[in-house]
Design a protein around this motif. Structure first.
Motif, PDB file in Angstrom:
ATOM      1  N   UNK A 120       0.854  -1.188   0.000  1.00 36.27           N
ATOM      2  CA  UNK A 120       0.000   0.000   0.000  1.00 36.27           C
ATOM      3  C   UNK A 120       0.887   1.234   0.000  1.00 36.27           C
ATOM      4  N   UNK A 121       0.270   2.389  -0.281  1.00 37.32           N
ATOM      5  CA  UNK A 121       0.998   3.644  -0.196  1.00 37.32           C
ATOM      6  C   UNK A 121       1.391   4.267  -1.514  1.00 37.32           C
ATOM      7  N   UNK A 122       1.130   3.580  -2.608  1.00 34.53           N
ATOM      8  CA  UNK A 122       1.453   4.159  -3.907  1.00 34.53           C
ATOM      9  C   UNK A 122       0.522   5.313  -4.247  1.00 34.53           C
ATOM     10  N   UNK A 123       0.849   6.010  -5.335  1.00 29.77           N
ATOM     11  CA  UNK A 123       0.015   7.123  -5.755  1.00 29.77           C
ATOM     12  C   UNK A 123       0.718   8.010  -6.747  1.00 29.77           C
ATOM     13  N   UNK A 124       0.129   9.179  -6.954  1.00 26.58           N
ATOM     14  CA  UNK A 124       0.665  10.173  -7.883  1.00 26.58           C
ATOM     15  C   UNK A 124       1.317  11.282  -7.076  1.00 26.58           C
ATOM     16  N   UNK A 125       2.536  11.633  -7.449  1.00 26.54           N
ATOM     17  CA  UNK A 125       3.274  12.674  -6.741  1.00 26.54           C
ATOM     18  C   UNK A 125       4.086  13.480  -7.747  1.00 26.54           C
ATOM     19  N   UNK A 126       4.330  14.732  -7.423  1.00 26.68           N
ATOM     20  CA  UNK A 126       5.160  15.556  -8.293  1.00 26.68           C
ATOM     21  C   UNK A 126       6.639  15.250  -8.072  1.00 26.68           C
ATOM     22  N   UNK A 127       7.422  15.525  -9.083  1.00 27.72           N
ATOM     23  CA  UNK A 127       8.868  15.358  -8.966  1.00 27.72           C
ATOM     24  C   UNK A 127       9.380  16.148  -7.760  1.00 27.72           C
ATOM     25  N   UNK A 128      10.273  15.523  -7.012  1.00 31.16           N
ATOM     26  CA  UNK A 128      10.795  16.124  -5.800  1.00 31.16           C
ATOM     27  C   UNK A 128      10.024  15.769  -4.552  1.00 31.16           C
ATOM     28  N   UNK A 129       8.865  15.156  -4.734  1.00 31.16           N
ATOM     29  CA  UNK A 129       8.029  14.787  -3.602  1.00 31.16           C
ATOM     30  C   UNK A 129       8.439  13.470  -2.968  1.00 31.16           C
ATOM     31  N   UNK A 130       7.635  13.042  -2.008  1.00 28.86           N
ATOM     32  CA  UNK A 130       7.923  11.830  -1.245  1.00 28.86           C
ATOM     33  C   UNK A 130       6.694  10.936  -1.151  1.00 28.86           C
TER      34      UNK A 130
END
Length: 128
Positions: free
Chosen positions: A7-17
């Motif tokens: 679990x814990x996947x998703x969409x994030x911007x570059x530089x994010x965590x």
């Protein structure tokens, strides 16, 4: 054997965590070496990070060294992958893997052939 659920996947911007979790059910989780692998579209599944049965030793692919951190909590039967400074090239399905003992030898899953159990995978997408 253990059963693994990520679990814990998703969409994030570059530089994010993001922090991925892998919950294990079954017996003797603390005797398993654990790892994370990933597979991008059109590419082979590749090693990302691994941790020994005790948590005392960790391994990383060069591409994630210094940005990702693997850890485990044997009391909670869970392994984690903290991903920082994410890049678009980190986009992939991330799989949790477990390696059981071979006789009396503990195994840490550094290669696909080391892995005895796999989770279903969780998508990580990093936008630029």
């Amino acid at each position: 054997q253990v059963q693994l659920v990520e679990s814990g996947g998703g969409l994030v911007q570059a530089g994010g965590s993001l922090r991925l979790s892998c919950a294990a059910s079954g017996r003797a989780f603390s005797t398993y070496g654990m790892g994370w692998f990933r597979q991008a579209p059109g590419k082979e599944r590749e090693f990302v990070a691994a941790i020994s049965w005790s948590g005392g030793t960790t391994y990383y692919a060069d591409s994630v060294k210094g940005r990702f951190a693997i850890s485990r909590d044997n009391a909670k039967n869970t392994v984690y992958l903290q991903m920082n400074s994410l890049k678009p090239e980190d986009t992939a399905v991330y799989y949790c893997a477990a390696a059981q003992m071979r006789g009396s030898r503990y195994v840490t899953p550094l290669k696909l052939k080391d892995c005895d159990q796999w989770g279903q995978g969780t998508q990580v997408t990093v936008s630029s």
